[in-house]
Design a protein around this motif. Sequence first.
Motif, PDB file in Angstrom:
ATOM      1  N   TYR A   1       0.909  -1.122  -0.067  1.00  0.00           N
ATOM      2  CA  TYR A   1      -0.196   0.149  -0.040  1.00  0.00           C
ATOM      3  C   TYR A   1       0.873   1.359  -0.028  1.00  0.00           C
ATOM      4  CZ  TYR A   1      -4.080  -3.106   1.240  1.00  0.00           C
ATOM      5  OH  TYR A   1      -4.723  -4.167   1.171  1.00  0.00           O
ATOM      6  N   THR A   2       2.117   1.368   0.491  1.00  0.00           N
ATOM      7  CA  THR A   2       2.861   2.197   0.534  1.00  0.00           C
ATOM      8  C   THR A   2       3.816   2.656  -0.635  1.00  0.00           C
ATOM      9  OG1 THR A   2       4.775   0.921   1.694  1.00  0.00           O
ATOM     10  CG2 THR A   2       3.211   2.168   3.055  1.00  0.00           C
TER      11      THR A   2
ATOM     12  N   SER B   1      -8.386   4.381  -3.259  1.00  0.00           N
ATOM     13  CA  SER B   1      -9.389   4.528  -2.381  1.00  0.00           C
ATOM     14  C   SER B   1      -9.988   5.994  -2.538  1.00  0.00           C
ATOM     15  CB  SER B   1      -9.018   4.315  -0.909  1.00  0.00           C
ATOM     16  OG  SER B   1      -8.275   5.108  -0.457  1.00  0.00           O
TER      17      SER B   1
ATOM     18  N   ALA C   1      -5.729   6.979  -1.153  1.00  0.00           N
ATOM     19  CA  ALA C   1      -4.575   5.878  -0.939  1.00  0.00           C
ATOM     20  C   ALA C   1      -4.550   4.837  -1.906  1.00  0.00           C
ATOM     21  CB  ALA C   1      -4.752   5.456   0.359  1.00  0.00           C
TER      22      ALA C   1
ATOM     23  N   LYS D   1      -4.526   1.076  -3.234  1.00  0.00           N
ATOM     24  CA  LYS D   1      -5.015  -0.151  -2.636  1.00  0.00           C
ATOM     25  C   LYS D   1      -4.242  -1.313  -2.953  1.00  0.00           C
ATOM     26  CE  LYS D   1      -9.653  -0.276  -2.485  1.00  0.00           C
ATOM     27  NZ  LYS D   1     -10.907  -0.286  -3.052  1.00  0.00           N
ATOM     28  N   GLY D   2      -3.196  -1.338  -3.386  1.00  0.00           N
ATOM     29  CA  GLY D   2      -2.201  -2.592  -3.634  1.00  0.00           C
ATOM     30  C   GLY D   2      -2.528  -3.449  -4.924  1.00  0.00           C
TER      31      GLY D   2
END
Length: 949
Positions: A700-701, A727, A731, A733-734
């Motif tokens: 996620y980062t 999101s 952010a 979401k991977g």
Amino acid sequence: MAASSNAEQTHLQDMEEEDAGMEKRDMESDEEEEEEEEEEGMGVESSEEEEDNSSEDEKENEAEIQRLEEQLSINAFDYNCHVDLIKLLKHEGELCRLRKARQKMSELFPLTEEIWLDWLKDEIRLTEEEQNREKVYELFEKAVKDYICPDIWLEYAQYSIGGMGSPGGMDKVRSIFERAVTNVGLHMTKGHTVWEAYREFENAILSTVQPPPGRIPTREEQDRLKTQIERIHTLFRRQLAVPLMDMEATYAEYEEWSENGVAETVIHQYKKALQQMAKYKSFEESLIVAEPPKLAEYQSYIEFEFKEGDPARIQIIFERTLGENCLVPDMWAKYTTYLDRQLKIKDIVLSAHERAVRNCPWTMGLWKSYLLALERHGADHQTVSEVFEKALNAGFIQATDYVEIWQAYLDYLRRRVDFSKESSKELEELRGAFSRSIDYMKQDVEERFGESGDPSCIIMQIWARIEALHCKNIQKARELWDSIMTKGNAKYANMWLEYYNLERSYGDPVHCRKALHRAVQCTSDYPEHVSEVLLTFERVEGSLEDWDVAVQKTETRLNRINEQRAKVAEKEANLARQDDERTDQRRKTKADKKSQKKVQKGTRAGEKRKAEQDDYHNEWNDNSATKRHRGNGDQTREEHMETESGLFGRNAPPGYKPGPPGAKRAQQRAAATGHKPNDDDVKPELRNDKSSVFISNLAYTLEEPEAKLRTLFETCGPIDQIRPVFSTKGAFKGYCYVQFESTVSVAEALKLDRREVDGRPMFVSPCVDKNKNPDFKVFKYNTNLEKQKIFISGLPFSCNKEQLEEICKSHGTIKEIRLVTYRSGKPKGLAYVEFADEAQASQAVLKMDGMSVEDNKIAVAISNPPRRNMDKPGFMTEMPRQVFGARGRGRTQLSLLPRSLHRQSGTVSKAENGTAAQQVPTTESAAGNAAGETKPLSNSDFAKMLLSK
């Protein structure tokens, strides 16, 4: 005459001036005397005040000294109290009391370098008046035994130079210097100071043996001169062969001092030492910059020295470490263990053990090792006993520590006894020690800890076995076991079986039977087990009458036990039922409250919604009527703008449906990135796109995922677009979608599956809408028996592919290695290794199973992954592996049962790499088994199977 008169006048004037000056001086002196008298009066007053203040300070210091001495009389092991007392006594000048305080502290603790140097300097000043140097020499000998301190050795050598004029003084100085360079000459940062002091001393001696200029020396003088010069040469050569800081300056000094230059052998040794210094330099630099106590840096240094294997250097680095970490028991244990197993020099080993227990007296393991070392090096019995008594008074922190130290001492005493003699002094001492240990556990340990520390009476068990085995005194052993059982051990089956084994080995059947009958009556944890042992014993030893008694006794006991268990189970069931009822009642009450709140909330919401609709229709009708009377320009100004939440500035018109949440943010992101916004940007959906792949399990980062993935996947082919999924708050979401310009690139992209991205394995799969294709499942790896592939478990987490390949390559040709990891990328300690054929895989299993890899014992078998259930979409479960015979599964998966005896199982799934399963018809017997009916085969069935072939 005139001249004479003038002279007389001048003389008179001079006399008058002299008289006036004398009067003036007398007046000034009188004034000075008066001032001095006043000052003396004031000085008397101030001195009296100072005396009063000093006397008050002395009284306070004396009271504090008495308090500290009283506290030490209560607890002699208070280290800080000793230090404070020594400081106060030194401040007060109480030399006799100060000496006693220092001696008392040195008997209990090793003193630090600062305390020793302070004490030695005080004693040196006193001996200058008393002319008694031997006492100072004895004090120095104590000081150098506590720690290896270069400064103390240097002070010792310099002090010895002062006594050089006494008989044998020269030899004593050289002896002390030799001991100093032996003990601290390898000290990397401070060792050179001792070497230089030694050379300076020899240079001073050289100046005394050189003949005066102009005189031809005698042969004896020439020999003395030559010998002295050779001593200095030897010192230079020895120092230059040792890696020390600033050794370049020493080499330059030697070049300047030597008249004939430096020998080649010395140059070679010097260069070798420089190379060693380069290896140690990084460790020394890390020690310089590290904060005390520098334990981690010293541990790394020690590990390096262990690899080098030089005992002297290992010893000096341990001593340096313990000088700054003297209260770390593990470091002392590591040092003493090394000395016990590798160095084995008595003086060094015993000295290290003694210092270890003085620094960490609360650590039982150090005392135990000390006792063993004393016995190993042949110390006398008195010394061992004294050390043991000190250990008992050391103040251990656990009750079990006292049990272990007693066991160590009792083992030592047992090894001293010659059991071939019926009685001896050593045997009586052993029995007395056993008896004392039992009393000690009962009195001292229980009073201090509230527990015995030996609940299983291990010491008494050992005593009983010694009496039965070595002394042939079974009666004493039985008495001891009776005492053991009365201490709460009669309810444990293992204690009775231990007693039974003792009677079985050294007693008779009568006492064996008696012990087992008592065990059946008393045991409460495993009565079935002792009952079975009793019945087995009667089968071997007993008569019919004995058998009947044993059966009756065991049945009666087991029936009583079962009744008790039933009552306990019923009681627990009632308590559990009550708990369940209370839990259900709480849940029901909570659900009722929740439903009531929902009803009330729904009623209020309905009323509010109806009121808002009424107000809205009224307002909308009013606005419509107003707009009919306005122009187009006014109507444009009255249009309501949509906000980010999807609502209008005022109430929305009937039938309005707001856009999906985050639509505006998605449009803004699209504008920022430069690609055209579409439905996927607002709400990404899975699409059956043959030119796209789905990327998941990203961090996620992950910063700038689009740019990073574009760099990674450009090697697979031209990319149309990359769509990271964010999101509503922006952010990552991977996961994301990568769309290529050509479908050919998808196959290349799928090869990047499990590629590591920022420490996590990236999952790459085809872009398929699973809602529209519920039967689609991706399982990359095989799910049936793979005879050419092995499965390895128990690997250390640090093991990588290269290390595993190095281990496996000697057993055959390796085609592929796969390390199994979690989704986060952390290893599971599992791996699959594929060989060229089945024979190589089987050979690898036989050779590698059970081998150790970095202290981990690995297990190796032929790969047989669990099958996956693909019937339910989105659900995966393990299916039972293939059935093996009664002897279990062999490591090589080789079946030794004839094929004619193989029973057909139910539906066999032949699935490999996601291919469709083929159904194999089953036999009648197998169908019965599948239905849950187990039908045994008769003799005729076995005959048919054997004759069918």
